[in-house]
Design a protein around this motif. Structure first.
Motif, PDB file in Angstrom:
ATOM      1  N   GLN A   1       6.940  -2.169   0.951  1.00  0.00           N
ATOM      2  CA  GLN A   1       6.712  -0.931   0.197  1.00  0.00           C
ATOM      3  C   GLN A   1       5.336  -0.381   0.566  1.00  0.00           C
ATOM      4  O   GLN A   1       4.321  -1.011   0.315  1.00  0.00           O
ATOM      5  CB  GLN A   1       6.805  -1.199  -1.306  1.00  0.00           C
ATOM      6  CG  GLN A   1       6.686   0.038  -2.159  1.00  0.00           C
ATOM      7  CD  GLN A   1       7.017  -0.206  -3.608  1.00  0.00           C
ATOM      8  OE1 GLN A   1       7.622  -1.218  -3.955  1.00  0.00           O
ATOM      9  NE2 GLN A   1       6.630   0.701  -4.472  1.00  0.00           N
ATOM     10  N   HIS A   2       5.345   0.792   1.179  1.00  0.00           N
ATOM     11  CA  HIS A   2       4.108   1.388   1.673  1.00  0.00           C
ATOM     12  C   HIS A   2       3.994   2.833   1.184  1.00  0.00           C
ATOM     13  O   HIS A   2       4.863   3.331   0.491  1.00  0.00           O
ATOM     14  CB  HIS A   2       4.081   1.369   3.206  1.00  0.00           C
ATOM     15  CG  HIS A   2       4.336   0.013   3.788  1.00  0.00           C
ATOM     16  ND1 HIS A   2       3.330  -0.903   4.012  1.00  0.00           N
ATOM     17  CD2 HIS A   2       5.487  -0.607   4.159  1.00  0.00           C
ATOM     18  CE1 HIS A   2       3.848  -2.007   4.517  1.00  0.00           C
ATOM     19  NE2 HIS A   2       5.157  -1.862   4.618  1.00  0.00           N
ATOM     20  N   HIS A   3       2.907   3.492   1.572  1.00  0.00           N
ATOM     21  CA  HIS A   3       2.668   4.908   1.300  1.00  0.00           C
ATOM     22  C   HIS A   3       2.240   5.120  -0.152  1.00  0.00           C
ATOM     23  O   HIS A   3       2.739   4.480  -1.069  1.00  0.00           O
ATOM     24  CB  HIS A   3       3.881   5.767   1.645  1.00  0.00           C
ATOM     25  CG  HIS A   3       4.462   5.454   2.995  1.00  0.00           C
ATOM     26  ND1 HIS A   3       3.790   5.726   4.156  1.00  0.00           N
ATOM     27  CD2 HIS A   3       5.625   4.861   3.369  1.00  0.00           C
ATOM     28  CE1 HIS A   3       4.528   5.327   5.185  1.00  0.00           C
ATOM     29  NE2 HIS A   3       5.643   4.790   4.723  1.00  0.00           N
ATOM     30  N   ASN A   4       1.353   6.063  -0.333  1.00  0.00           N
ATOM     31  CA  ASN A   4       0.598   6.151  -1.571  1.00  0.00           C
ATOM     32  C   ASN A   4       1.420   6.537  -2.783  1.00  0.00           C
ATOM     33  O   ASN A   4       1.049   6.254  -3.903  1.00  0.00           O
ATOM     34  CB  ASN A   4      -0.560   7.144  -1.394  1.00  0.00           C
ATOM     35  CG  ASN A   4      -1.593   6.993  -2.484  1.00  0.00           C
ATOM     36  OD1 ASN A   4      -1.966   5.883  -2.824  1.00  0.00           O
ATOM     37  ND2 ASN A   4      -2.040   8.093  -3.049  1.00  0.00           N
ATOM     38  N   ASN A   5       2.529   7.228  -2.606  1.00  0.00           N
ATOM     39  CA  ASN A   5       3.235   7.717  -3.777  1.00  0.00           C
ATOM     40  C   ASN A   5       4.588   7.048  -4.014  1.00  0.00           C
ATOM     41  O   ASN A   5       5.445   7.600  -4.677  1.00  0.00           O
ATOM     42  CB  ASN A   5       3.425   9.239  -3.694  1.00  0.00           C
ATOM     43  CG  ASN A   5       4.057   9.661  -2.384  1.00  0.00           C
ATOM     44  OD1 ASN A   5       4.194   8.853  -1.481  1.00  0.00           O
ATOM     45  ND2 ASN A   5       4.435  10.918  -2.272  1.00  0.00           N
ATOM     46  N   SER A   6       4.787   5.853  -3.473  1.00  0.00           N
ATOM     47  CA  SER A   6       5.987   5.086  -3.813  1.00  0.00           C
ATOM     48  C   SER A   6       5.787   4.425  -5.177  1.00  0.00           C
ATOM     49  O   SER A   6       4.705   3.955  -5.497  1.00  0.00           O
ATOM     50  CB  SER A   6       6.258   4.023  -2.756  1.00  0.00           C
ATOM     51  OG  SER A   6       6.506   4.612  -1.506  1.00  0.00           O
ATOM     52  N   PHE A   7       6.853   4.357  -5.965  1.00  0.00           N
ATOM     53  CA  PHE A   7       6.745   3.870  -7.336  1.00  0.00           C
ATOM     54  C   PHE A   7       8.007   3.092  -7.675  1.00  0.00           C
ATOM     55  O   PHE A   7       9.118   3.588  -7.465  1.00  0.00           O
ATOM     56  CB  PHE A   7       6.578   5.065  -8.277  1.00  0.00           C
ATOM     57  CG  PHE A   7       6.518   4.707  -9.734  1.00  0.00           C
ATOM     58  CD1 PHE A   7       5.336   4.247 -10.288  1.00  0.00           C
ATOM     59  CD2 PHE A   7       7.624   4.837 -10.542  1.00  0.00           C
ATOM     60  CE1 PHE A   7       5.270   3.920 -11.634  1.00  0.00           C
ATOM     61  CE2 PHE A   7       7.574   4.515 -11.886  1.00  0.00           C
ATOM     62  CZ  PHE A   7       6.387   4.058 -12.439  1.00  0.00           C
ATOM     63  N   LEU A   8       7.830   1.896  -8.181  1.00  0.00           N
ATOM     64  CA  LEU A   8       8.963   1.036  -8.500  1.00  0.00           C
ATOM     65  C   LEU A   8       8.761   0.461  -9.890  1.00  0.00           C
ATOM     66  O   LEU A   8       7.759  -0.211 -10.142  1.00  0.00           O
ATOM     67  CB  LEU A   8       9.088  -0.081  -7.469  1.00  0.00           C
ATOM     68  CG  LEU A   8      10.241  -1.068  -7.626  1.00  0.00           C
ATOM     69  CD1 LEU A   8      11.583  -0.369  -7.543  1.00  0.00           C
ATOM     70  CD2 LEU A   8      10.154  -2.150  -6.561  1.00  0.00           C
ATOM     71  N   CYS A   9       9.695   0.725 -10.794  1.00  0.00           N
ATOM     72  CA  CYS A   9       9.513   0.305 -12.176  1.00  0.00           C
ATOM     73  C   CYS A   9      10.808  -0.276 -12.738  1.00  0.00           C
ATOM     74  O   CYS A   9      11.894   0.257 -12.480  1.00  0.00           O
ATOM     75  CB  CYS A   9       9.059   1.500 -13.022  1.00  0.00           C
ATOM     76  SG  CYS A   9       8.746   1.080 -14.748  1.00  0.00           S
ATOM     77  N   ALA A  10      10.678  -1.358 -13.496  1.00  0.00           N
ATOM     78  CA  ALA A  10      11.782  -1.931 -14.274  1.00  0.00           C
ATOM     79  C   ALA A  10      13.013  -2.157 -13.416  1.00  0.00           C
ATOM     80  O   ALA A  10      14.078  -1.590 -13.668  1.00  0.00           O
ATOM     81  CB  ALA A  10      12.105  -1.050 -15.479  1.00  0.00           C
ATOM     82  N   SER A  11      12.873  -2.993 -12.396  1.00  0.00           N
ATOM     83  CA  SER A  11      13.969  -3.192 -11.443  1.00  0.00           C
ATOM     84  C   SER A  11      14.067  -4.649 -11.032  1.00  0.00           C
ATOM     85  O   SER A  11      13.085  -5.393 -11.075  1.00  0.00           O
ATOM     86  CB  SER A  11      13.753  -2.333 -10.196  1.00  0.00           C
ATOM     87  OG  SER A  11      13.683  -0.961 -10.519  1.00  0.00           O
ATOM     88  N   VAL A  12      15.264  -5.024 -10.599  1.00  0.00           N
ATOM     89  CA  VAL A  12      15.489  -6.261  -9.866  1.00  0.00           C
ATOM     90  C   VAL A  12      15.942  -5.852  -8.475  1.00  0.00           C
ATOM     91  O   VAL A  12      16.995  -5.238  -8.315  1.00  0.00           O
ATOM     92  CB  VAL A  12      16.562  -7.144 -10.532  1.00  0.00           C
ATOM     93  CG1 VAL A  12      16.817  -8.385  -9.687  1.00  0.00           C
ATOM     94  CG2 VAL A  12      16.139  -7.535 -11.939  1.00  0.00           C
ATOM     95  N   VAL A  13      15.135  -6.152  -7.473  1.00  0.00           N
ATOM     96  CA  VAL A  13      15.447  -5.811  -6.090  1.00  0.00           C
ATOM     97  C   VAL A  13      15.612  -7.125  -5.333  1.00  0.00           C
ATOM     98  O   VAL A  13      14.671  -7.918  -5.247  1.00  0.00           O
ATOM     99  CB  VAL A  13      14.338  -4.946  -5.469  1.00  0.00           C
ATOM    100  CG1 VAL A  13      14.694  -4.572  -4.042  1.00  0.00           C
ATOM    101  CG2 VAL A  13      14.119  -3.694  -6.305  1.00  0.00           C
ATOM    102  N   LYS A  14      16.797  -7.353  -4.780  1.00  0.00           N
ATOM    103  CA  LYS A  14      17.161  -8.688  -4.317  1.00  0.00           C
ATOM    104  C   LYS A  14      16.793  -8.970  -2.867  1.00  0.00           C
ATOM    105  O   LYS A  14      17.456  -9.738  -2.180  1.00  0.00           O
ATOM    106  CB  LYS A  14      18.650  -8.924  -4.554  1.00  0.00           C
ATOM    107  CG  LYS A  14      19.003  -8.922  -6.044  1.00  0.00           C
ATOM    108  CD  LYS A  14      20.426  -9.331  -6.304  1.00  0.00           C
ATOM    109  CE  LYS A  14      20.728  -9.394  -7.790  1.00  0.00           C
ATOM    110  NZ  LYS A  14      22.113  -9.820  -8.067  1.00  0.00           N
ATOM    111  N   GLY A  15      15.697  -8.356  -2.402  1.00  0.00           N
ATOM    112  CA  GLY A  15      15.110  -8.775  -1.147  1.00  0.00           C
ATOM    113  C   GLY A  15      15.521  -7.980   0.064  1.00  0.00           C
ATOM    114  O   GLY A  15      16.478  -7.211   0.051  1.00  0.00           O
TER     115      GLY A  15
END
Length: 727
Positions: free
Chosen positions: A337-351
């Motif tokens: 996950q790169h770049h200044n405006n990426s946003f990840l909230c309340a998640s299960v991300v399985k790789g």
């Protein structure tokens, strides 16, 4: 107002553990266990004390300064000592790390009740309280180092006398805290995943907490630790930390309530401007340049860089987050996950996932309450400026095209492309997109993630292959969805889903055209707009082809390992049952029946701690190749429509031939997908010539991945030929 307490100077450095918590033992019991000195300590001689005084050293009690017979008082200058201090062997040397060179000894520092190993270099530590320091450690220009008697080092424990409100919890997967877990050193993604599920099973949840608390000592009096050969310089505040060996820490603003794992084989580095609080950091991690992390676990060989924010989250092994913000999330290994405006909230991300620039997964405007949940399978890739809404679920290797997705989604099609058709206001799903249009990127994933797996102790089998039991099972489910959608379109309403599925299968495997009217999907988006299934026949057939190919590869490996075809067929004949569901727990795939059996043992107290739980993970890892093979056999029986008992050498020979043809097709598609970049005139227009473009971006003929795939194809052809003679 601030409460400042005055006490006698002679008490400074003593009474570290409140008397109520001493439990009939002295305050040094845990300190002595932590300080593994292999030499004998003695008190200072009068001449040594006089030398130390002449060199501007002060002690509240010289009788509590303990040294070895290899003590050099000339290397102790301008310090203040309080409480009991032990100093290991000294030498007339200096320590050098990169461009930092420091004479051994202790200089210009205030030391309160600390232990030092052999040959340390401590310079300009303004305040250092209750630390155990290993050998050959370098400390320079540190403002404050302190330890509380109730230090927990990032673990979600309570010391004797603590109240529940002081416990550290990781509020993962959901912003409301309803899936929170207690962090502990050694916690794995699978632990977090299992603990965050089954919330209505109160017996299981109670046992999970008891298993975590089995790791902890509730007594007061543990000191902060700095392991052998670690280097810390130009740092402001360090409090309640446990640092392994060979760590390198520089220019940090604050480290508080942390376990920082590090070793000579897999050392951890923390750099400028970082503020890390209430966390556990795995081996071989890199954290640099303004990172902020609070209530977190960073697994081994992962990186946080360039102002990344990691809050109430677990980041799996071999992952990187730079610039971005991640909140309340559980992320399995190999996440990018790169770049200044990426946003990840309340998640299960399985790789094996990737967040593109501008992607927004979750924010409070999505609903009238705190964010719910998003669960995404392996290979999840929300594209540029994608915005998603909770609650949503995505199958493995879902690629989402740029756009705002304003409604909840349930995407059951692995390897698919999800896009908004803005002009008609329709959602379009293209299953099997990666196989059909971007084989290069897809097949490169396996080798890419394997190369990035830098774990020194690979105790857990993390599945990186795009074709594995989890994705194969999802393909079967997706094929059923395609059959029903096609059958419903051509059969109309008023029939059963089983009839729709059967009719759809006839259309998909037949020759008649499916064009003429759109194939629509149900229960994909929580809205009234249409959801269109694109290229259903192509997707259906490529799913079938890749399932057969997956099974063929497994059978080829088994046939190669068998002494004879007789042994191979005997083994096949002994396989009973049916295709099993698999669960992805922290990147490791396990048959659900095995997981259910283990959870039953947990419920009755058969698994004392999470360390014991990990022994089952290791056992599953050893058994996984066999479990995968059995799964492939059942998948082949199902997709071919023939029972295992009907198979013979002719059946297997046909399978080998089909596998070789598919391998050739994959190799050709890999090269074709990459060659499009060289044939695109718009990509060529910025270069004066084709030759200049090749100089800048490299020649297609020199592409390492393509050349390896071509070599692998030649090996595969020889293998198929050899096995054909074996039958």
């Amino acid at each position: 107002m601030s409460k400042i307490v005055k006490k006698k100077l002679t008490e400074l450095g003593y009474n570290f553990v409140p008397e109520a918590y001493l439990q009939d033992q002295d305050e040094y019991v845990y300190r002595n266990r932590q300080f593994f000195a292999d030499h004998t300590f003695r008190r200072l001689t009068d001449s040594e004390i006089n030398c130390l005084v002449r060199q501007d050293n002060v002690a509240s009690n010289w009788q509590d300064i303990w040294v070895t017979d290899h003590f050099l008082p000339e290397q102790i200058k301008n310090n203040r000592f309080y409480g009991m201090v032990r100093i290991g062997d000294m030498q007339e040397v200096y320590l050098e790390f990169r461009d930092l060179k420091l004479p051994c000894g202790i200089y210009n520092s205030t030391v309160i009740s600390c232990d030092f190993g052999s040959t340390v270099a401590v310079h300009n530590v303004r305040y250092m309280s209750h630390f155990v320091v290993g050998s050959e450690v370098m400390l320079a220009n540190i403002n404050e180092m302190e330890t509380s008697s109730s230090a927990k080092f990032g673990n979600g424990m309570l010391k004797r006398g603590d109240v529940e409100e002081r416990r550290i919890r990781l509020e993962l997967c959901n912003e409301n805290g309803g899936r929170s877990v207690l962090p502990f050193d050694g916690m794995q993604a699978g632990d977090v995943f299992l603990w965050s599920r089954y919330r209505d099973d109160h017996v299981l949840q109670t046992r999970f907490q008891e298993m975590a608390e089995a790791h902890f000592c509730v007594e007061h009096g543990h000191y902060s630790e700095i392991g052998d050969r670690s280097v810390i310089k130009n740092t402001h505040t360090i409090k309640d930390v446990k640092i392994g060996t060979d760590a390198y820490i520089k220019g940090v603003n604050k480290l508080k309530n942390l376990t920082i794992n590090s070793s000579s084989e897999s050392f951890t580095q923390i750099g400028e401007g970082c503020e890390l609080v209430n966390g556990i950091i795995g081996y071989g991690c890199r954290i640099f340049y303004g990172v902020k992390a609070v209530r977190f676990i960073l697994s081994s060989n992962s990186q946080l860089k360039y102002g990344a924010r990691l809050i109430n989250s677990f980041l799996g092994d071999n992952s990187t987050i730079s610039c971005c913000e991640v909140l309340n999330s559980l992320i399995f290994p190999a996440h990018e996950q790169h770049h200044n405006n990426s946003f990840l909230c309340a998640s299960v991300v399985k790789g094996q996932s990737n967040m593109a620039a501008g992607a927004t997964v979750g924010s409070n405007h999505n609903s009238r309450a705190a964010d719910g949940e998003i669960v995404a399978g392996r290979g999840f890739w929300p594209g540029l400026c994608v915005s998603l809404k909770h609650n949503s679920r995505f199958a493995a290797y879902t690629l989402i095209v740029k756009g705002d997705f304003l409604h909840e989604l349930d995407i059951k099609f692995p390897f698919c492309l999800v896009s908004n058709e803005v002009d008609t206001n329709r959602l379009v799903i293209l299953p099997g997109y990666w196989f059909l249009y971007n084989m290069y990127a897809l097949m490169r994933n396996t080798s890419k993630f394997q190369a990035r797996d830098k774990r020194k102790f690979k105790n857990q089998y993390i599945e990186y292959d795009v074709l594995a039991p989890d994705t194969i099972n999802e393909m079967f489910e997706a094929m059923r969805e395609i059959e029903v959608a096609v059958g419903k379109t051509f059969s109309g309403e008023g029939v059963t889903p089983e009839t729709w599925s059967a009719n759809g299968r006839l259309h998909l495997l037949g020759e008649e055209s499916l064009l003429g009217q759109p194939i629509l999907l149900d229960n994909v988006e929580y809205s009234k707009r249409k959801v269109v299934l694109a290229k259903p026949r192509e997707a259906y057939l490529v799913y079938r082809r890749m399932i057969r190919y997956y099974a063929a590869l497994e059978l080829i490996h088994a046939l190669e390992a068998s002494a004879s075809s007789v042994d191979f067929w005997t083994d096949i004949a002994e396989i009973g049952g049916q295709r099993e569901p698999f669960e992805n727990i922290g990147g490791q795939l396990v048959p659900r029946q095995k997981l259910d059996n283990l959870l039953d043992q947990v419920r009755v107290g058969g698994v004392p701690s999470w360390h014991d739980m990990h022994a089952y993970y290791h056992e599953w890892s050893r058994a996984y190749p066999r479990d995968r093979f059995v799964h492939a056999v059942h998948a082949l029986a199902e997709i071919s429509g023939t029972s295992i008992g009907e198979w013979d050498d002719t059946f297997l020979q046909t399978l080998l031939t089909d596998a070789l043809e598919t391998k050739r097709w994959i190799c050709a598609e890999i090269e074709s997908a990459r060659s499009k970049d060289y044939q695109n005139t718009f990509k060529q227009m910025l270069y004066d010539s084709y030759a200049e473009m090749e100089e800048v971006v490299g020649k297609l003929a020199d592409n390492d991945f393509i050349n390896k795939e071509k070599a692998a194809l030649l090996d595969f052809e020889r293998t198929v030929e050899r096995l054909s003679h074996k039958l």
